[in-house]
Design an enzyme around this catalytic site. Structure first.
Site, mmCIF file in Angstrom:
data_model
loop_
_atom_site.group_PDB
_atom_site.id
_atom_site.type_symbol
_atom_site.label_atom_id
_atom_site.label_comp_id
_atom_site.label_asym_id
_atom_site.label_seq_id
_atom_site.Cartn_x
_atom_site.Cartn_y
_atom_site.Cartn_z
ATOM 1 N N ASP A 112 53.332 47.098 2.210
ATOM 2 C CA ASP A 112 52.335 46.720 3.221
ATOM 3 C C ASP A 112 52.436 47.640 4.437
ATOM 4 O OD1 ASP A 112 54.700 45.721 4.209
ATOM 5 O OD2 ASP A 112 53.983 43.685 4.528
ATOM 6 N N GLU B 268 66.771 45.931 4.625
ATOM 7 C CA GLU B 268 66.300 46.926 5.602
ATOM 8 C C GLU B 268 67.082 46.849 6.905
ATOM 9 O OE1 GLU B 268 62.046 46.988 6.004
ATOM 10 O OE2 GLU B 268 62.102 48.363 7.719
HETATM 11 O O1 KIV Z 1 56.167 48.145 3.217
HETATM 12 C C1 KIV Z 1 57.082 48.945 2.989
HETATM 13 O O2 KIV Z 1 56.908 50.161 2.948
HETATM 14 C C2 KIV Z 1 58.416 48.395 2.789
HETATM 15 C C3 KIV Z 1 59.546 49.371 2.758
HETATM 16 C C4 KIV Z 1 59.881 49.785 4.130
HETATM 17 C C5 KIV Z 1 60.718 48.813 2.051
HETATM 18 O O3 KIV Z 1 58.575 47.227 2.672
#
Ligand code: KIV
Length: 271
Positions: free
Chosen positions: A51, A189
């Site tokens: 997202d 994260e």
């Molecule tokens: O939306 C995204 O790109 C993510 C990554 C940062 C893991 O969730």
């Protein structure tokens, strides 16, 4: 094996075998056909239709505004390009929290309308019912703990999470819960490397880190960040493998100059 060709497709089962064998998993985001094709051909294991498309593709300040329809558009484009990687799609904000029936409907739409292989959602205990319900339909679920950008207004900042003992303990409990519920893996994260390593050692499912050090089972980065297309974002964990923004800038400048000088098109470039 894929039923369509001889390329061995990555499955959630293969990812858990990779963890068992100590083989690191490489995951990157993609949001469109052309980039997904390049990333898949280069041999990445997992493509995340994140997202983060909300920021990278649409220019929003957060991931909150992106809709399920937007995610489905991006994911379907990616799936059309991919012949090997496992494609995981983020459930966007507001489509799974607090209502497990809605969560299931959102996940089913993603699977039916895009052909993707799994969904990802943010949170632990608070999204337990949604995870159970999605899994009950046979849809593989990936978790996401630590810094969860959909909760940015609760956190108030994108700083490193779980530095304090209480939050670290909660993160470990949530990781254990996600494993017990049946998630096939999770992203962690922006937490201290030591904590992420402890979580990876504690659970059997693969832990994919972003800003979570090297003692996890794999890494994920946002493609546009690691290629140097995005310019403003430079957290410590981001390694830029290219400076594509400069290259694109240079190429576009050359094109403009050629058009203005009537150097393009030349004789060989016309009919
Ligand atoms: O939306 C995204 O790109 C993510 C990554 C940062 C893991 O969730």
């Amino acid at each position: 094996m894929s039923v369509h060709n001889n390329v061995k497709m990555i499955t959630t089962h293969i990812l858990s075998e990779m963890k068992l064998k100590g083989e690191k998993i490489a995951m990157l985001t993609a949001y469109d056909y052309s980039m997904a094709r390049l990333v898949d051909q280069a041999g990445v294991d997992v493509i995340l239709v994140g997202d983060s498309a909300s920021n990278v593709m649409a220019g929003h300040a957060t991931t909150l505004p992106i809709t399920l329809d937007n995610m489905i558009y991006h994911a379907a484009s990616v799936v059309r390009a991919v012949s090997k990687a496992l494609v995981v799609v983020d459930l966007p904000f507001g489509t799974y929290q607090g209502n497990s029936k809605e969560a299931l409907n959102s996940a089913i739409r993603i699977m039916k309308e895009t052909g993707a292989h799994a969904v990802k959602l943010e949170g632990g205990f608070e999204v337990k019912e949604s995870i159970i319900r999605i899994l009950s339909a046979g849809i593989p679920v990936m978790g996401h703990l630590g810094l969860t950008p959909q909760s940015i207004h609760k956190f108030g900042t994108y700083v490193v999470r779980a530095r304090e003992e209480e939050e670290a303990k909660q993160l470990k409990e949530d990781a254990k819960l996600l494993e017990e519920l049946g998630c096939f893996g999770m992203v962690i994260e922006k937490v201290p490397a030591k904590l992420a390593g402890e979580v990876a050692a504690m659970v059997k499912i693969p832990i994919i880190g972003i800003g979570a050090g090297s003692q996890v089972d794999g890494q994920v980065l946002v493609l546009h960040d690691m290629l140097g297309i995005t310019q403003e974002f430079s957290p410590r964990f981001l390694r830029r493998y290219h400076n594509l923004s400069a290259e694109i800038h240079g190429a576009v400048k050359s094109y403009i100059a050629d058009v203005r000088a009537v150097d393009f098109p030349n004789e060989k470039e016309q009919y």
